[in-house]
Design a protein around this motif. Structure first.
Motif, PDB file in Angstrom:
ATOM      1  N   LYS A  60       0.723  -1.270  -0.086  1.00 46.93           N
ATOM      2  CA  LYS A  60      -0.162   0.026   0.075  1.00 46.93           C
ATOM      3  C   LYS A  60       0.736   1.329  -0.060  1.00 46.93           C
ATOM      4  N   ASN A  61       1.999   1.355   0.570  1.00 48.93           N
ATOM      5  CA  ASN A  61       2.697   2.734   0.702  1.00 48.93           C
ATOM      6  C   ASN A  61       3.626   2.943  -0.596  1.00 48.93           C
ATOM      7  N   ALA A  62       2.975   2.924  -1.616  1.00 50.63           N
ATOM      8  CA  ALA A  62       3.636   3.007  -2.914  1.00 50.63           C
ATOM      9  C   ALA A  62       3.477   4.523  -3.329  1.00 50.63           C
ATOM     10  N   ILE A  63       4.525   5.102  -4.021  1.00 48.54           N
ATOM     11  CA  ILE A  63       4.562   6.480  -4.574  1.00 48.54           C
ATOM     12  C   ILE A  63       3.854   6.256  -6.069  1.00 48.54           C
ATOM     13  N   LEU A  64       2.880   7.076  -6.249  1.00 50.21           N
ATOM     14  CA  LEU A  64       2.182   6.963  -7.412  1.00 50.21           C
ATOM     15  C   LEU A  64       2.319   8.322  -8.363  1.00 50.21           C
ATOM     16  N   VAL A  65       2.714   7.656  -9.698  1.00 48.79           N
ATOM     17  CA  VAL A  65       2.806   8.809 -10.816  1.00 48.79           C
ATOM     18  C   VAL A  65       1.994   8.160 -11.764  1.00 48.79           C
ATOM     19  N   GLY A  66       1.162   9.190 -12.353  1.00 45.43           N
ATOM     20  CA  GLY A  66       0.114   8.897 -13.256  1.00 45.43           C
ATOM     21  C   GLY A  66       0.491   9.426 -14.645  1.00 45.43           C
ATOM     22  N   ILE A  67       0.057   8.801 -15.551  1.00 42.73           N
ATOM     23  CA  ILE A  67       0.445   9.351 -17.039  1.00 42.73           C
ATOM     24  C   ILE A  67      -0.959   9.364 -17.794  1.00 42.73           C
ATOM     25  N   SER A  68      -1.419  10.381 -18.243  1.00 36.79           N
ATOM     26  CA  SER A  68      -2.800  10.071 -18.960  1.00 36.79           C
ATOM     27  C   SER A  68      -2.763   9.743 -20.350  1.00 36.79           C
ATOM     28  N   SER A  69      -3.959   9.790 -21.036  1.00 35.31           N
ATOM     29  CA  SER A  69      -3.873   9.011 -22.397  1.00 35.31           C
ATOM     30  C   SER A  69      -3.214  10.205 -23.492  1.00 35.31           C
ATOM     31  N   ALA A  70      -3.379  11.425 -23.025  1.00 35.47           N
ATOM     32  CA  ALA A  70      -2.508  12.408 -23.757  1.00 35.47           C
ATOM     33  C   ALA A  70      -1.027  12.553 -23.539  1.00 35.47           C
ATOM     34  N   GLY A  71      -0.668  11.692 -22.585  1.00 32.41           N
ATOM     35  CA  GLY A  71       0.945  11.957 -22.237  1.00 32.41           C
ATOM     36  C   GLY A  71       1.124  12.926 -21.059  1.00 32.41           C
ATOM     37  N   ALA A  72       0.055  13.409 -20.367  1.00 32.10           N
ATOM     38  CA  ALA A  72       0.279  14.402 -19.330  1.00 32.10           C
ATOM     39  C   ALA A  72       0.763  13.413 -18.014  1.00 32.10           C
ATOM     40  N   ILE A  80       2.497  17.721 -13.739  1.00 28.54           N
ATOM     41  CA  ILE A  80       3.919  18.101 -13.732  1.00 28.54           C
ATOM     42  C   ILE A  80       4.580  17.773 -15.141  1.00 28.54           C
ATOM     43  N   ASP A  81       5.887  18.306 -15.320  1.00 30.00           N
ATOM     44  CA  ASP A  81       6.417  18.293 -16.344  1.00 30.00           C
ATOM     45  C   ASP A  81       7.311  16.778 -16.360  1.00 30.00           C
ATOM     46  N   VAL A  82       7.653  16.207 -17.390  1.00 31.99           N
ATOM     47  CA  VAL A  82       8.515  15.031 -17.360  1.00 31.99           C
ATOM     48  C   VAL A  82       9.665  15.237 -16.914  1.00 31.99           C
ATOM     49  N   ARG A  83      10.251  16.229 -16.977  1.00 31.27           N
ATOM     50  CA  ARG A  83      11.662  16.553 -16.371  1.00 31.27           C
ATOM     51  C   ARG A  83      11.760  16.855 -14.999  1.00 31.27           C
ATOM     52  N   SER A  84      10.679  17.180 -14.444  1.00 27.81           N
ATOM     53  CA  SER A  84      10.487  17.446 -12.950  1.00 27.81           C
ATOM     54  C   SER A  84      10.046  16.064 -12.127  1.00 27.81           C
ATOM     55  N   VAL A  85       9.840  15.006 -12.863  1.00 27.36           N
ATOM     56  CA  VAL A  85       9.517  13.582 -12.260  1.00 27.36           C
ATOM     57  C   VAL A  85      10.632  13.310 -11.535  1.00 27.36           C
ATOM     58  N   ARG A  86      11.859  13.523 -11.669  1.00 28.28           N
ATOM     59  CA  ARG A  86      12.885  12.965 -10.900  1.00 28.28           C
ATOM     60  C   ARG A  86      13.096  13.714  -9.722  1.00 28.28           C
ATOM     61  N   LEU A  87      12.829  15.172  -9.524  1.00 30.72           N
ATOM     62  CA  LEU A  87      13.018  15.707  -8.619  1.00 30.72           C
ATOM     63  C   LEU A  87      11.832  15.494  -7.316  1.00 30.72           C
ATOM     64  N   HIS A  88      10.582  15.237  -7.754  1.00 33.47           N
ATOM     65  CA  HIS A  88       9.459  14.855  -6.957  1.00 33.47           C
ATOM     66  C   HIS A  88       9.614  13.256  -6.403  1.00 33.47           C
ATOM     67  N   ARG A 116      10.220   7.406 -20.427  1.00 32.47           N
ATOM     68  CA  ARG A 116      11.102   8.435 -19.728  1.00 32.47           C
ATOM     69  C   ARG A 116      10.742   8.627 -18.340  1.00 32.47           C
ATOM     70  N   VAL A 117       9.393   8.442 -18.098  1.00 31.33           N
ATOM     71  CA  VAL A 117       9.000   8.506 -16.433  1.00 31.33           C
ATOM     72  C   VAL A 117       9.519   7.535 -15.562  1.00 31.33           C
ATOM     73  N   MET A 118       9.554   6.348 -16.182  1.00 30.55           N
ATOM     74  CA  MET A 118      10.313   5.161 -15.458  1.00 30.55           C
ATOM     75  C   MET A 118      11.651   5.228 -15.469  1.00 30.55           C
ATOM     76  N   ASP A 119      12.334   5.876 -16.580  1.00 26.25           N
ATOM     77  CA  ASP A 119      13.718   6.148 -16.238  1.00 26.25           C
ATOM     78  C   ASP A 119      14.133   7.247 -15.197  1.00 26.25           C
ATOM     79  N   GLN A 120      13.171   8.469 -15.102  1.00 28.32           N
ATOM     80  CA  GLN A 120      13.375   9.381 -14.261  1.00 28.32           C
ATOM     81  C   GLN A 120      13.167   8.723 -12.969  1.00 28.32           C
ATOM     82  N   CYS A 121      12.386   7.905 -12.553  1.00 28.39           N
ATOM     83  CA  CYS A 121      12.173   7.427 -11.229  1.00 28.39           C
ATOM     84  C   CYS A 121      13.195   6.581 -10.831  1.00 28.39           C
ATOM     85  N   ARG A 122      13.841   5.918 -11.957  1.00 27.81           N
ATOM     86  CA  ARG A 122      15.152   5.021 -11.464  1.00 27.81           C
ATOM     87  C   ARG A 122      16.446   6.003 -11.066  1.00 27.81           C
TER      88      ARG A 122
END
Length: 139
Positions: A60-72, A80-88, A116-122
């Protein structure tokens, strides 16, 4: 003697309702509901998750990041921007080092954005990054 009795009857205080027990009860109920409520952070967008036969339930204590069908990209209810995923994610991992990062991507989202989002998370220091799916048998 009659006048004394009449004056005592006229000056008698009106009955008052003591609301202290009521206030105590309301505070106890408030504390009870706060303790028993589970607080789950969602991504803030409506997503149609892809289906998989090998889907497993994550803790349950997972960090969640969402991506919409439009890529937001959405985090903590905000776009948020894809480039700021790493910071968050780096901030979230610093708070909860043992937490998994789960990317909740719409099945129509661009694959490049998902990668790109998965790469920024890693790169942010997350040890386990996964993509949320829906069990093929459940709808």
């Amino acid at each position: 003697m009659i006048r004394v009795r009449d004056s005592l009857r006229r000056n008698s205080s009106t009955p008052e309702v003591n609301i202290s027990p009521l206030i105590d009860l309301v505070f106890l109920l408030l504390i009870f509901f706060m303790v028993t409520t589970s607080f789950v952070k969602e991504t803030g967008i409506d997503i149609n998750r892809p289906q998989a036969e090998t889907a497993v339930v994550s803790k349950k204590n997972a960090i969640l990041v969402g991506i919409s069908s439009a890529g937001a990209v959405h985090y903590d209810g905000k776009a948020i921007d894809v480039r700021s995923v790493r910071l968050h994610i780096a901030r979230a991992v610093a708070d909860k080092p043992d937490a998994d990062v789960v990317v909740i991507a719409d099945q129509e989202c661009p694959t490049g954005t998902l990668i790109r989002v998965m790469d920024q998370c890693r790169l942010a220091g997350a040890l386990r990054v996964s993509v949320a799916t829906q069990n093929k048998g459940a709808k």
